[in-house]
Design a protein around this motif. Structure first.
Motif, PDB file in Angstrom:
ATOM      1  N   PHE A   1       0.790  -1.239   0.000  1.00  0.00           N
ATOM      2  CA  PHE A   1       0.000   0.000   0.000  1.00  0.00           C
ATOM      3  C   PHE A   1       0.821   1.289   0.000  1.00  0.00           C
ATOM      4  CE2 PHE A   1      -3.014  -3.191   1.381  1.00  0.00           C
ATOM      5  CZ  PHE A   1      -4.123  -2.856   0.614  1.00  0.00           C
ATOM      6  N   TYR A   2       2.123   1.216   0.173  1.00  0.00           N
ATOM      7  CA  TYR A   2       2.943   2.427   0.057  1.00  0.00           C
ATOM      8  C   TYR A   2       3.123   2.741  -1.423  1.00  0.00           C
ATOM      9  CZ  TYR A   2       6.920   5.601   0.258  1.00  0.00           C
ATOM     10  OH  TYR A   2       7.750   6.684   0.098  1.00  0.00           O
ATOM     11  N   GLN A   3       2.361   3.701  -1.928  1.00  0.00           N
ATOM     12  CA  GLN A   3       2.305   4.017  -3.348  1.00  0.00           C
ATOM     13  C   GLN A   3       2.367   5.532  -3.556  1.00  0.00           C
ATOM     14  OE1 GLN A   3       2.316   1.826  -5.873  1.00  0.00           O
ATOM     15  NE2 GLN A   3       2.323   0.059  -4.523  1.00  0.00           N
ATOM     16  N   PRO A   4       3.544   6.134  -3.395  1.00  0.00           N
ATOM     17  CA  PRO A   4       3.632   7.597  -3.523  1.00  0.00           C
ATOM     18  C   PRO A   4       3.238   8.117  -4.893  1.00  0.00           C
ATOM     19  CG  PRO A   4       5.812   6.576  -3.354  1.00  0.00           C
ATOM     20  CD  PRO A   4       4.819   5.520  -3.021  1.00  0.00           C
ATOM     21  N   ALA A   5       3.502   7.365  -5.964  1.00  0.00           N
ATOM     22  CA  ALA A   5       3.131   7.837  -7.298  1.00  0.00           C
ATOM     23  C   ALA A   5       1.614   7.968  -7.427  1.00  0.00           C
ATOM     24  CB  ALA A   5       3.674   6.888  -8.365  1.00  0.00           C
ATOM     25  N   LEU A   6       0.888   7.030  -6.852  1.00  0.00           N
ATOM     26  CA  LEU A   6      -0.570   7.080  -6.906  1.00  0.00           C
ATOM     27  C   LEU A   6      -1.098   8.274  -6.136  1.00  0.00           C
ATOM     28  CD1 LEU A   6      -3.271   5.704  -7.660  1.00  0.00           C
ATOM     29  CD2 LEU A   6      -3.106   4.453  -5.508  1.00  0.00           C
ATOM     30  N   LEU A   7      -0.549   8.518  -4.945  1.00  0.00           N
ATOM     31  CA  LEU A   7      -1.023   9.643  -4.136  1.00  0.00           C
ATOM     32  C   LEU A   7      -0.699  10.973  -4.804  1.00  0.00           C
ATOM     33  CD1 LEU A   7      -2.507   9.582  -1.347  1.00  0.00           C
ATOM     34  CD2 LEU A   7      -1.527   7.407  -2.073  1.00  0.00           C
ATOM     35  N   ALA A   8       0.454  11.052  -5.465  1.00  0.00           N
ATOM     36  CA  ALA A   8       0.841  12.299  -6.121  1.00  0.00           C
ATOM     37  C   ALA A   8      -0.141  12.684  -7.219  1.00  0.00           C
ATOM     38  CB  ALA A   8       2.251  12.172  -6.695  1.00  0.00           C
TER      39      ALA A   8
ATOM     40  N   SER B   1       8.557   8.622 -26.673  1.00  0.00           N
ATOM     41  CA  SER B   1       7.930   7.813 -27.721  1.00  0.00           C
ATOM     42  C   SER B   1       7.683   6.378 -27.282  1.00  0.00           C
ATOM     43  CB  SER B   1       8.829   7.800 -28.968  1.00  0.00           C
ATOM     44  OG  SER B   1      10.102   7.294 -28.656  1.00  0.00           O
ATOM     45  N   PHE B   2       8.121   6.060 -26.089  1.00  0.00           N
ATOM     46  CA  PHE B   2       7.931   4.701 -25.563  1.00  0.00           C
ATOM     47  C   PHE B   2       6.676   4.717 -24.716  1.00  0.00           C
ATOM     48  CE2 PHE B   2       9.455   1.164 -22.672  1.00  0.00           C
ATOM     49  CZ  PHE B   2       9.356   0.184 -23.637  1.00  0.00           C
ATOM     50  N   ARG B   3       5.557   4.381 -25.299  1.00  0.00           N
ATOM     51  CA  ARG B   3       4.267   4.642 -24.675  1.00  0.00           C
ATOM     52  C   ARG B   3       3.907   3.615 -23.622  1.00  0.00           C
ATOM     53  NH1 ARG B   3       3.957   9.841 -25.632  1.00  0.00           N
ATOM     54  NH2 ARG B   3       4.093  10.320 -27.829  1.00  0.00           N
ATOM     55  N   LEU B   4       3.771   4.089 -22.413  1.00  0.00           N
ATOM     56  CA  LEU B   4       3.277   3.290 -21.300  1.00  0.00           C
ATOM     57  C   LEU B   4       2.378   4.174 -20.467  1.00  0.00           C
ATOM     58  CD1 LEU B   4       6.384   1.318 -20.012  1.00  0.00           C
ATOM     59  CD2 LEU B   4       4.398   0.376 -21.145  1.00  0.00           C
ATOM     60  N   PRO B   5       1.425   3.580 -19.713  1.00  0.00           N
ATOM     61  CA  PRO B   5       0.588   4.418 -18.844  1.00  0.00           C
ATOM     62  C   PRO B   5       1.442   5.174 -17.844  1.00  0.00           C
ATOM     63  CG  PRO B   5      -0.306   2.194 -19.043  1.00  0.00           C
ATOM     64  CD  PRO B   5       1.049   2.172 -19.673  1.00  0.00           C
ATOM     65  N   GLY B   6       1.009   6.354 -17.480  1.00  0.00           N
ATOM     66  CA  GLY B   6       1.733   7.158 -16.511  1.00  0.00           C
ATOM     67  C   GLY B   6       2.506   8.262 -17.192  1.00  0.00           C
ATOM     68  N   ARG B   7       3.103   9.111 -16.401  1.00  0.00           N
ATOM     69  CA  ARG B   7       3.871  10.234 -16.914  1.00  0.00           C
ATOM     70  C   ARG B   7       5.232  10.275 -16.253  1.00  0.00           C
ATOM     71  NH1 ARG B   7      -0.824  14.413 -15.831  1.00  0.00           N
ATOM     72  NH2 ARG B   7      -1.534  12.622 -14.639  1.00  0.00           N
ATOM     73  N   ALA B   8       6.230  10.747 -17.034  1.00  0.00           N
ATOM     74  CA  ALA B   8       7.574  10.851 -16.485  1.00  0.00           C
ATOM     75  C   ALA B   8       7.607  11.960 -15.449  1.00  0.00           C
ATOM     76  CB  ALA B   8       8.566  11.119 -17.611  1.00  0.00           C
ATOM     77  N   GLY B   9       8.759  12.108 -14.804  1.00  0.00           N
ATOM     78  CA  GLY B   9       8.920  13.199 -13.852  1.00  0.00           C
ATOM     79  C   GLY B   9       8.407  12.808 -12.490  1.00  0.00           C
ATOM     80  N   LEU B  10       7.229  13.291 -12.138  1.00  0.00           N
ATOM     81  CA  LEU B  10       6.689  13.060 -10.803  1.00  0.00           C
ATOM     82  C   LEU B  10       6.461  11.581 -10.545  1.00  0.00           C
ATOM     83  CD1 LEU B  10       5.739  14.420  -8.223  1.00  0.00           C
ATOM     84  CD2 LEU B  10       3.463  14.615  -9.235  1.00  0.00           C
ATOM     85  N   ASP B  11       5.909  10.855 -11.510  1.00  0.00           N
ATOM     86  CA  ASP B  11       5.689   9.420 -11.330  1.00  0.00           C
ATOM     87  C   ASP B  11       7.015   8.695 -11.110  1.00  0.00           C
ATOM     88  OD1 ASP B  11       3.015   9.759 -11.619  1.00  0.00           O
ATOM     89  OD2 ASP B  11       2.850   8.872 -13.606  1.00  0.00           O
ATOM     90  N   ASP B  12       8.011   9.027 -11.937  1.00  0.00           N
ATOM     91  CA  ASP B  12       9.295   8.353 -11.828  1.00  0.00           C
ATOM     92  C   ASP B  12       9.954   8.622 -10.479  1.00  0.00           C
ATOM     93  OD1 ASP B  12       8.886   7.467 -14.373  1.00  0.00           O
ATOM     94  OD2 ASP B  12      10.252   8.863 -15.335  1.00  0.00           O
ATOM     95  N   LYS B  13       9.906   9.859 -10.040  1.00  0.00           N
ATOM     96  CA  LYS B  13      10.543  10.206  -8.768  1.00  0.00           C
ATOM     97  C   LYS B  13       9.851   9.509  -7.603  1.00  0.00           C
ATOM     98  CE  LYS B  13      12.131  14.611  -8.599  1.00  0.00           C
ATOM     99  NZ  LYS B  13      12.091  16.079  -8.708  1.00  0.00           N
ATOM    100  N   ALA B  14       8.525   9.414  -7.675  1.00  0.00           N
ATOM    101  CA  ALA B  14       7.793   8.727  -6.607  1.00  0.00           C
ATOM    102  C   ALA B  14       8.127   7.243  -6.587  1.00  0.00           C
ATOM    103  CB  ALA B  14       6.287   8.940  -6.793  1.00  0.00           C
ATOM    104  N   ALA B  15       8.256   6.624  -7.775  1.00  0.00           N
ATOM    105  CA  ALA B  15       8.588   5.204  -7.836  1.00  0.00           C
ATOM    106  C   ALA B  15      10.002   4.948  -7.328  1.00  0.00           C
ATOM    107  CB  ALA B  15       8.444   4.697  -9.268  1.00  0.00           C
TER     108      ALA B  15
END
Length: 556
Positions: free
Chosen positions: A164-171, A444-458
């Motif tokens: 349940f520790y999911q910082p990217a989701l909360l962000a 150009s490498f399409r996956l759900p989510g966005r770079a930056g904030l998501d990556d840092k949280a992960a």
């Protein structure tokens, strides 16, 4: 975005709403329950709705005074507001929380608790997913009642960290697609209410001494008092760093005693903790041991080991851009640690994997495990990864050279994900371990989510769960492609720090991992602001500082 709560609007007069039991709208009473005290009010930006916070309820009305919904509150609603976009009602409650509610029905979306110490905080969803500052996970949890015949049980958020520790989701929870993102995670990982209701939680009992001295060995013994659900594993941490134990060789059965001999522990005060984690990701309350390890009469000098991985040439053409320097950067970083480590450590195993040598996650993990066999507890180890990284459903993935994206599930199987990285880090017994990530997300490498904030949280999730020192930059394509001084921006700053630009101890000349992080944290934003008018902020978390290189005699 919130402005000051609006309490008046043309044609809408609200009176006696503060500390009264009979508030009015345009002179007409707003019916409350007997003795229900009104505490706060806010009018929406368009003036068509207003919210009333009371001791018992959060109430939402139309402009005409028609009650659309009411929600029970965890404490008096001392302050309320409506978001500028009209999507949320925000309320500050007497229990110290700030909570966001949907305007459509009042259901809670996310809660935030800032501690009075101004250091700790935690945010969570009703489904149990959370983000928290270090040390804040113990602030909330779930009380489970077991009827009159059995004592209740408290499960802290820390016991649920694995799932349940999911910082990217909360962000991203309040984004327009926040509901969809949450639904996808719940479908994959579950809802805390269902998981906690699905059977007992694991429990273990410590049989070996909880405080003792040692010559470097310690026999950790626990009894399994209660199993949870699904497959189980015992998780061991030394000084909050996840370490692989020998538990897998012993059966986990109710009442069974499990023994794990720990050897070659680093001298000093070592703080051990062990938990039993079940298939749901629910952990037992941790058992803690304070172990004072005496220095041995003689010991080989510590060594510095390095595994540096860099991929520039990807098989998937969607990944062809954005990592022009990765392979060469890996070679440069390995060489810099070899030079700088002299005088602090003896030479250890150094391995560089570039391009074809880093074809698959199996190749990278095999190289890591081979080095791990040579590592002693008092050694130091550096893992450097450069190339493409991506976040999927809150987890970080490093992309090996031969990965071809066909679908999301296959990508998770083929890329080097957070779970596999954690297992590799846990297999390395070094008490001084540093992870360096210079990875970017290809647009150009399409996956759900966005770079930056998501990556840092992960990346933050990887660090917090593994407990290892970590410095990283989740860069965009342009920064990685153009770089600085013939390197990626992050690696350029790292090399400058290793060459002596980072602060060093005046007495020894040693540069610590904390000093590396501080230097990179200053330089990367400055470089990116100068070159692209945009500040890239690295991720740096070095909970236990330790020396990593020596400042050159010439100061560089």
């Amino acid at each position: 975005e919130l402005a000051l709560a609006r309490t008046s609007a043309a044609g809408l007069e609200l009176r006696d709403w503060k500390d009264h039991t009979r508030p009015t709208r345009n002179g007409e009473p707003l019916p409350l329950e007997p003795n229900e005290m009104s505490r706060s009010v806010a009018i929406s930006a368009d003036g068509e709705h207003f919210v009333l916070g009371t001791e018992w309820w959060l109430r939402f009305y139309t402009r005409s005074g028609r009650l659309l919904w009411r929600q029970p509150v965890p404490g008096a609603a001392w302050a309320v507001n409506v978001s500028a976009d009209g999507r949320f009602v925000v309320a500050g409650y007497a229990d110290g929380t700030i909570r966001w509610h949907r305007v459509s029905d009042g259901s809670e979306v996310v809660a935030f608790f800032p501690h009075a110490d101004r250091q700790r905080w935690i945010a969570w969803t009703p489904e149990g997913y959370y983000d928290a500052s270090p040390g804040a996970e113990e602030l909330i949890g779930y009380h489970l009642n077991h009827g009159r015949e059995r004592a209740g049980e408290f499960v802290s958020a820390a016991q649920l960290r694995e799932t349940f520790y999911q910082p990217a989701l909360l962000a991203r929870r309040l984004d327009a697609d926040g509901d969809q993102r949450l639904a996808e995670v719940v479908a994959r990982r579950g809802d805390v209410r269902q998981i906690l209701a699905a059977g007992p939680r694991p429990q273990i009992e410590l049989l070996s001494p909880a405080a003792t001295t040692s010559d470097g060995d310690y026999q950790l013994q626990v009894r399994v008092r209660q199993l949870g659900q699904g497959e189980h594993r015992l998780r061991l941490r030394i000084d909050e760093q996840e370490i692989a134990g020998r538990w897998q060789t012993q059966a986990l059965t109710p009442g069974g005693i499990v023994v794990n001999p720990l050897t070659d522990l680093a001298p000093g005060l070592r703080r051990l903790s062990v938990e039993l984690v079940d298939g749901r990701g629910v952990a037992s309350p941790p058992l803690r041991v304070a172990l004072q390890v005496k220095p041995p009469a003689s010991t080989p000098p510590p060594r510095l080991h390095v595994l540096a991985v860099g991929v520039t040439r990807y098989r998937d053409q969607a990944l062809a851009k954005g990592v022009a320097f990765a392979a060469d950067d890996a070679k440069a970083v390995a060489a810099a640690f070899q030079r700088g480590g002299q005088g602090v450590y003896q030479p250890g195993v150094v391995r560089v994997l570039s391009d074809a040598e880093a074809a698959s996650k199996e190749a990278i993990l095999a190289a890591g495990r081979k080095i791990a066999d040579e590592v002693r507890a008092h050694d130091a180890f550096v893992l450097y990864l450069a190339g493409h990284g991506r976040t999927v459903e809150g987890d970080y993935y490093y992309v090996p050279a031969q990965v071809v994206f066909r679908n999301q599930e296959q990508f998770r199987n083929d890329a080097l994900g957070g779970e596999a990285l954690r297992a590799l880090l846990a297999s390395i017994p070094a008490s001084k371990l540093l992870v360096l990530l210079d990875t970017c997300s290809s647009g150009s490498f399409r996956l759900p989510g966005r770079a930056g904030l998501d990556d840092k949280a992960a990346i933050d999730r990887l660090q917090r769960i593994s407990g290892r020192a970590l410095i990283a930059a989740a860069a965009d394509e342009k920064m990685a492609l153009e770089g600085e001084g013939g390197h990626g921006v992050f690696t350029y700053a790292l090399l400058r720090a290793l060459a002596g630009d980072a602060a060093s101890d005046p007495a020894t000349g040693w540069i610590s991992v904390t000093a590396l992080g501080e230097y990179i944290d200053r330089q990367v934003p400055a470089i990116t602001q100068r070159k692209w008018k945009y500040q890239q902020i690295p991720v740096a978390n070095t909970p236990v500082p330790f020396p990593i290189v020596r400042k050159p005699a010439n100061g560089r």
